[in-house]
Design a protein around this motif. Structure first.
Motif, PDB file in Angstrom:
ATOM      1  N   ASP A   1       0.887  -1.278   0.025  1.00 35.33           N
ATOM      2  CA  ASP A   1       0.103   0.028   0.002  1.00 35.33           C
ATOM      3  C   ASP A   1       0.814   1.272   0.087  1.00 35.33           C
ATOM      4  OD1 ASP A   1      -2.315  -1.457   0.067  1.00 35.33           O
ATOM      5  OD2 ASP A   1      -2.517  -1.265   2.070  1.00 35.33           O
ATOM      6  N   ILE A   2       2.181   1.143   0.787  1.00 31.08           N
ATOM      7  CA  ILE A   2       2.769   2.375   0.692  1.00 31.08           C
ATOM      8  C   ILE A   2       3.369   2.553  -0.613  1.00 31.08           C
ATOM      9  CG2 ILE A   2       5.170   3.092   1.450  1.00 31.08           C
ATOM     10  CD1 ILE A   2       4.414   1.769   4.186  1.00 31.08           C
ATOM     11  N   ILE A   3       3.914   1.597  -1.427  1.00 29.74           N
ATOM     12  CA  ILE A   3       4.419   1.674  -2.754  1.00 29.74           C
ATOM     13  C   ILE A   3       3.283   2.188  -3.547  1.00 29.74           C
ATOM     14  CG2 ILE A   3       5.371   0.453  -4.636  1.00 29.74           C
ATOM     15  CD1 ILE A   3       6.506  -1.296  -2.745  1.00 29.74           C
TER      16      ILE A   3
ATOM     17  N   ILE B   1      14.106   3.447  -7.409  1.00 23.43           N
ATOM     18  CA  ILE B   1      15.505   3.226  -8.378  1.00 23.43           C
ATOM     19  C   ILE B   1      14.598   2.566  -9.852  1.00 23.43           C
ATOM     20  CG2 ILE B   1      17.473   2.383  -8.935  1.00 23.43           C
ATOM     21  CD1 ILE B   1      18.166   2.989  -6.112  1.00 23.43           C
ATOM     22  N   VAL B   2      14.203   1.360  -9.512  1.00 27.59           N
ATOM     23  CA  VAL B   2      13.411   0.617 -10.623  1.00 27.59           C
ATOM     24  C   VAL B   2      12.254   1.352 -11.159  1.00 27.59           C
ATOM     25  CG1 VAL B   2      12.406  -1.519 -11.096  1.00 27.59           C
ATOM     26  CG2 VAL B   2      14.114  -1.563  -9.603  1.00 27.59           C
ATOM     27  N   ILE B   3      11.760   2.062 -10.638  1.00 23.62           N
ATOM     28  CA  ILE B   3      10.623   2.936 -11.301  1.00 23.62           C
ATOM     29  C   ILE B   3      11.085   4.010 -12.287  1.00 23.62           C
ATOM     30  CG2 ILE B   3       8.444   4.355 -10.828  1.00 23.62           C
ATOM     31  CD1 ILE B   3       7.961   2.477  -8.618  1.00 23.62           C
TER      32      ILE B   3
ATOM     33  N   GLY C   1      14.160   4.130 -13.387  1.00 25.76           N
ATOM     34  CA  GLY C   1      14.794   3.465 -14.623  1.00 25.76           C
ATOM     35  C   GLY C   1      13.883   3.073 -15.537  1.00 25.76           C
ATOM     36  N   LEU C   2      12.786   2.594 -15.171  1.00 24.43           N
ATOM     37  CA  LEU C   2      11.822   2.149 -16.330  1.00 24.43           C
ATOM     38  C   LEU C   2      11.171   3.578 -17.061  1.00 24.43           C
ATOM     39  CD1 LEU C   2      10.041  -0.971 -14.835  1.00 24.43           C
ATOM     40  CD2 LEU C   2      11.635  -0.809 -16.752  1.00 24.43           C
ATOM     41  N   TYR C   3      10.991   4.767 -16.300  1.00 21.69           N
ATOM     42  CA  TYR C   3      10.436   5.833 -16.652  1.00 21.69           C
ATOM     43  C   TYR C   3      11.219   6.467 -17.656  1.00 21.69           C
ATOM     44  CZ  TYR C   3       7.609   9.956 -15.965  1.00 21.69           C
ATOM     45  OH  TYR C   3       6.638  10.884 -16.459  1.00 21.69           O
ATOM     46  N   LEU C   4      12.716   6.463 -17.244  1.00 22.58           N
ATOM     47  CA  LEU C   4      13.820   7.162 -17.879  1.00 22.58           C
ATOM     48  C   LEU C   4      13.992   6.495 -19.166  1.00 22.58           C
ATOM     49  CD1 LEU C   4      16.270   8.054 -15.234  1.00 22.58           C
ATOM     50  CD2 LEU C   4      14.742   9.596 -16.377  1.00 22.58           C
ATOM     51  N   TRP C   5      13.745   5.264 -19.232  1.00 28.87           N
ATOM     52  CA  TRP C   5      13.896   4.511 -20.516  1.00 28.87           C
ATOM     53  C   TRP C   5      12.718   5.123 -21.522  1.00 28.87           C
ATOM     54  CZ3 TRP C   5      10.315   0.666 -22.593  1.00 28.87           C
ATOM     55  CH2 TRP C   5      10.923  -0.095 -23.599  1.00 28.87           C
TER      56      TRP C   5
ATOM     57  N   ALA D   1       9.969  15.706 -20.172  1.00 32.77           N
ATOM     58  CA  ALA D   1      11.291  15.915 -19.412  1.00 32.77           C
ATOM     59  C   ALA D   1      10.851  16.726 -18.075  1.00 32.77           C
ATOM     60  CB  ALA D   1      11.961  17.012 -20.324  1.00 32.77           C
ATOM     61  N   GLY D   2       9.746  17.565 -18.342  1.00 27.74           N
ATOM     62  CA  GLY D   2       9.490  18.001 -16.768  1.00 27.74           C
ATOM     63  C   GLY D   2       8.996  16.969 -15.648  1.00 27.74           C
ATOM     64  N   SER D   3       8.260  15.867 -16.313  1.00 17.92           N
ATOM     65  CA  SER D   3       7.817  14.949 -15.448  1.00 17.92           C
ATOM     66  C   SER D   3       8.914  14.200 -14.797  1.00 17.92           C
ATOM     67  CB  SER D   3       6.803  14.047 -16.434  1.00 17.92           C
ATOM     68  OG  SER D   3       7.536  13.371 -17.133  1.00 17.92           O
ATOM     69  N   ILE D   4      10.021  14.178 -15.239  1.00 18.50           N
ATOM     70  CA  ILE D   4      11.159  12.928 -14.771  1.00 18.50           C
ATOM     71  C   ILE D   4      11.440  13.908 -13.477  1.00 18.50           C
ATOM     72  CG2 ILE D   4      13.580  12.797 -15.136  1.00 18.50           C
ATOM     73  CD1 ILE D   4      13.200  12.606 -18.077  1.00 18.50           C
TER      74      ILE D   4
END
Length: 312
Positions: A84-86, A293-295, A297-301, A242-245
């Motif tokens: 739930d926290i995630i 970090i994983v989220i 990483g996928l988002y930046l990809w 880019a701003g959403s990053i």
């Protein structure tokens, strides 16, 4: 006249400096080396150590970390309370990012299309000025604004709209006793704090859109709404991504705003702080840290595939 060529200097150090200067690639390498060492050893090394900690576990009776490879710590993330926290953090980050994009677009559009000279300078000052003040001061100021005795409640009372505010606070999950202890208040402060990070990339992307494209769309019979949907928005989308990053990642890892403004339900940053400090569960804190970090990483990809880095 004698040639303006200096003879080779004596000494090992002097000759080494002369050799480096005569070889630009080596000079560039030596200039970049300290930064590479810092990122490679301190930053990436710390991330690797963090990742290793997440594969350990803690003895529930003694509280001692067992340095044995296990996935049990990651399995704990799937417990309903931890999961739930995630979910709560990701939903909040997505909502803040979407709201920031909606609010930033008209401001950035005006700055890119109409602001000139001193007005553009005032625009940059107005956007950047909140970033120059203390982060904590802004958060605590908002806590006073959103409190029951704050100016926002006073304004609603003067406008005889207290019923509307009470109806919003009565909403399940996102409501609360006051805005300062609700998810709505947390959302408002997140948007205020991170909005400048969305405005600047969107404004930069809009400035790259030639006026001739919009004029051509109009000449071909496109209505203003069609020109916006089919020409302007697709070309501005990389800037929004880019701003959403910034807005997404900063909301994902922040723990101060939810700690000061919001309910008692934890976000990922608070969970990391609690597990590492109060509970002393370093492996679980590390596992929680790996999630954003994983989220990201996928988002930046995905952002890279959309050309968002060109708008930074």
């Amino acid at each position: 006249m004698s040639a303006a060529i200096f003879p080779p200097r004596s000494g090992v150090l002097a000759r080494g400096v002369d050799w480096v200067i005569r070889h630009p690639r080596m000079f560039t390498f030596l200039m970049v080396l300290p930064i590479v060492l810092w990122l490679g050893i301190v930053y990436i090394g710390a991330l690797i150590a963090l990742l290793m900690q997440s594969f350990f576990s803690i003895d529930e009776f003694s509280g001692v970390v067992r340095h044995e490879f296990t996935l049990a710590t990651y399995a704990e993330l799937l417990r309903p309370s931890n999961f739930d926290i995630i979910v709560r953090t990701v939903v909040m980050a997505a909502a803040v990012t979407l709201a920031s994009a909606v609010l930033a677009f008209p401001v950035a559009y005006y700055a890119a299309r109409y602001a000139r000279g001193k007005w553009k300078a005032l625009f940059y000052i107005g956007v950047m000025l909140p970033l120059w003040s203390s982060y904590l001061v802004k958060v605590y100021a908002w806590k006073l604004v959103l409190a029951k005795e704050g100016i926002l409640n006073w304004i609603f009372a003067k406008l005889h709209l207290t019923w509307l505010l009470d109806a919003v606070l009565a909403l399940p999950v996102i409501g609360g006793n006051s805005l300062s202890v609700s998810y709505i208040g947390t959302f408002i402060v997140f948007v205020y704090i991170w909005l400048p990070y969305m405005i600047i990339p969107v404004q930069a992307a809009l400035e790259r859109v030639p006026d001739a494209l919009l004029e051509a769309a109009s000449d071909l019979g496109a209505a203003p709404g069609q020109a916006f949907r089919m020409v302007l928005l697709p070309l501005a989308l990389p800037g929004m991504v880019a701003g959403s990053i910034f807005t997404f990642s900063l909301t994902l890892g922040d723990y101060i705003i939810p700690q000061i403004i919001g309910s008692s339900r934890l976000f990922i940053g608070q969970a990391v702080y609690t597990q590492q400090g109060t509970a002393g569960n370093i492996p679980l804190a590390a596992a929680f840290t790996v999630v954003p970090i994983v989220i990201m990483g996928l988002y930046l990809w995905g952002a890279r595939r959309m050309g968002a880095f060109d708008a930074l």
